[in-house]
Write an enzyme that holds these catalytic residues in place. Structure first.
Site, PDB file in Angstrom:
ATOM      1  N   GLY A  21       0.821  -1.188   0.000  1.00 13.34           N
ATOM      2  CA  GLY A  21       0.000   0.000   0.000  1.00 13.34           C
ATOM      3  C   GLY A  21       0.865   1.253   0.000  1.00 13.34           C
ATOM      4  O   GLY A  21       2.034   1.225   0.406  1.00 13.34           O
ATOM      5  N   CYS A  22       0.299   2.361  -0.457  1.00 12.73           N
ATOM      6  CA  CYS A  22       1.068   3.608  -0.528  1.00 12.73           C
ATOM      7  C   CYS A  22       1.418   4.127   0.861  1.00 12.73           C
ATOM      8  O   CYS A  22       2.587   4.436   1.144  1.00 12.73           O
ATOM      9  CB  CYS A  22       0.316   4.649  -1.351  1.00 12.73           C
ATOM     10  SG  CYS A  22      -1.396   4.924  -0.838  1.00 12.73           S
ATOM     11  N   TYR A  23       0.436   4.223   1.734  1.00 15.64           N
ATOM     12  CA  TYR A  23       0.722   4.677   3.089  1.00 15.64           C
ATOM     13  C   TYR A  23       1.710   3.736   3.806  1.00 15.64           C
ATOM     14  O   TYR A  23       2.683   4.205   4.407  1.00 15.64           O
ATOM     15  CB  TYR A  23      -0.558   4.787   3.911  1.00 15.64           C
ATOM     16  CG  TYR A  23      -1.438   5.967   3.607  1.00 15.64           C
ATOM     17  CD1 TYR A  23      -0.957   7.277   3.698  1.00 15.64           C
ATOM     18  CD2 TYR A  23      -2.777   5.792   3.249  1.00 15.64           C
ATOM     19  CE1 TYR A  23      -1.779   8.363   3.438  1.00 15.64           C
ATOM     20  CE2 TYR A  23      -3.611   6.876   2.990  1.00 15.64           C
ATOM     21  CZ  TYR A  23      -3.104   8.167   3.082  1.00 15.64           C
ATOM     22  OH  TYR A  23      -3.922   9.246   2.829  1.00 15.64           O
TER      23      TYR A  23
ATOM     24  N   THR B  56       4.035   1.930   2.602  1.00 17.73           N
ATOM     25  CA  THR B  56       5.389   2.104   2.080  1.00 17.73           C
ATOM     26  C   THR B  56       6.097   3.252   2.788  1.00 17.73           C
ATOM     27  O   THR B  56       7.239   3.114   3.252  1.00 17.73           O
ATOM     28  CB  THR B  56       5.355   2.363   0.564  1.00 17.73           C
ATOM     29  OG1 THR B  56       4.854   1.199  -0.103  1.00 17.73           O
ATOM     30  CG2 THR B  56       6.745   2.681   0.029  1.00 17.73           C
ATOM     31  N   SER B  57       5.424   4.404   2.888  1.00 17.73           N
ATOM     32  CA  SER B  57       6.063   5.556   3.531  1.00 17.73           C
ATOM     33  C   SER B  57       6.308   5.306   5.014  1.00 17.73           C
ATOM     34  O   SER B  57       7.338   5.732   5.556  1.00 17.73           O
ATOM     35  CB  SER B  57       5.209   6.815   3.333  1.00 17.73           C
ATOM     36  OG  SER B  57       4.002   6.746   4.071  1.00 17.73           O
TER      37      SER B  57
END
Length: 348
Positions: free
Chosen positions: A159-161, A163-164
């Site tokens: 997921g994008c969140y 990953t960060s």
């Protein structure tokens, strides 16, 4: 399919008309081995790619046409990217997995991100009917799972969140610097492309512009993903929607006895050989990574509260989706991870 000899890798993109699909095609334009031969879209079936995305005019993809999904088309495909939402991917993954035993699949959805189908079903409230394929899937965050990705045929793009957040916490976690008796807190802000390319009242210009809001405050589905991958017993995550096109900035807090200088040195040491992670001496901003596959990280310490503070930025459709997918493809085909991804931000 090959690695680095120069022979092309035939690529298909299922669901190529969304933001992540279009960004994937843009990135693959720069890839010396990738040959995109098949793209699908239910909404734009029969239309030329350039009718939907004119920015591909005069590119090598300008004659591609969106087609309907047909599993028979995958007999000679080397890598399939599935840019589909959760619940829509796993039936196609299952069909393609058994139809072409040489096919590698990079799945953008959450359908294979968890260690077990039970965790997925509990989080997404969808019955998973391809449970047997979890054994041949890998979590596609190369910086923490590099050795497993080439061994599997299915790569679950994170997921994008997550990953960060995971990249922002990983050095502290593996070095035992997080006091897990206190909650780890992540406060994340995302651009509007993170919501997908669809008609939605809440995403109209006048609803988003000149405003800023939190959402899924009672619980977001990306939180269990972070908890599982970092084995965090206590984790609090709140996402926010920002009126910008692309980018994620996560500010992360955790209790620690480590000093500021120790944290900074450990982060630099852990990521010193990671091309796509840049440990910064000042807090980064989203424009620093826009259009790239980089994750920029800054770590410091609030001594008065004994809290480490990490600022982590990515492009949500770059390192948070399509860029990471290309990075995973490179691992699958034996190419250097940064092949086709040595792009730097427009910055303004």
């Amino acid at each position: 399919m090959q690695g680095t000899s120069g022979q092309s890798v035939k690529v298909a993109v299922v669901g190529a008309s969304g933001y992540t699909g279009a960004e994937l095609l843009r990135l693959l334009l720069h890839h010396p081995f990738a040959e995109v031969v098949y793209i699908t879209s239910r909404q734009f079936e029969g239309k030329k790619l350039t009718e939907v995305f004119p920015h591909f005019l005069k590119s090598k993809y300008e004659n591609l046409v969106f087609e309907e999904y047909n599993p028979d088309r995958f007999s000679d495909i080397d890598v399939a990217f599935l840019c589909l939402p959760h619940g829509a991917s796993f039936p196609i993954v299952k069909e393609l997995y058994y139809r072409n035993p040489n096919l590698k699949i990079v799945d953008f959805s959450a359908d294979f991100r968890f260690k077990s189908p039970e965790n997925y079903e509990r989080t997404y409230r969808v019955e998973h009917t391809a449970k047997d394929l979890f054994l041949d899937s890998a979590y596609g965050l190369p910086e923490i799972n590099r050795s497993e990705i080439p061994k599997k045929r299915i790569v679950a793009n994170p997921g994008c969140y997550p990953t960060s957040i995971i990249l922002g916490l990983y050095p502290a976690r593996i070095k035992g610097l997080i006091d897990t008796s206190f909650p780890v807190i992540a406060d994340s802000k995302s651009g509007v492309t993170g919501a997908g390319r669809k008609a939605n009242l809440n995403l109209l210009f006048c609803e988003v512009n000149e405003s800023f809001k939190a959402y899924s405050v009672e619980g977001h589905r990306h939180a269990p993903e972070v908890k599982e991958k970092l084995e965090l017993p206590l984790f609090r995550f709140t996402p926010h929607l920002v009126p910008m096109n692309r980018g994620i900035l996560s500010t992360i807090y955790f209790k620690t006895d480590a000093e500021r200088e120790e944290l900074q040195e450990i982060y630099k040491e852990v990521y010193k050989n990671e091309y796509f992670v840049r440990v910064r001496s000042t807090p980064p901003k989203t424009s620093d990574v826009s259009g790239t596959n980089f994750c920029d990280i800054y770590v410091t310490k609030d001594e008065s509260n004994e809290l480490a503070v990490v600022v982590s930025v990515i492009d949500n459709i770059g390192k948070g989706a399509s860029g990471q997918a290309v990075q995973n493809m490179n691992l699958l085909i034996g190419a250097p991870e940064n092949t086709g991804l040595t792009l730097f931000s427009n910055w303004i």
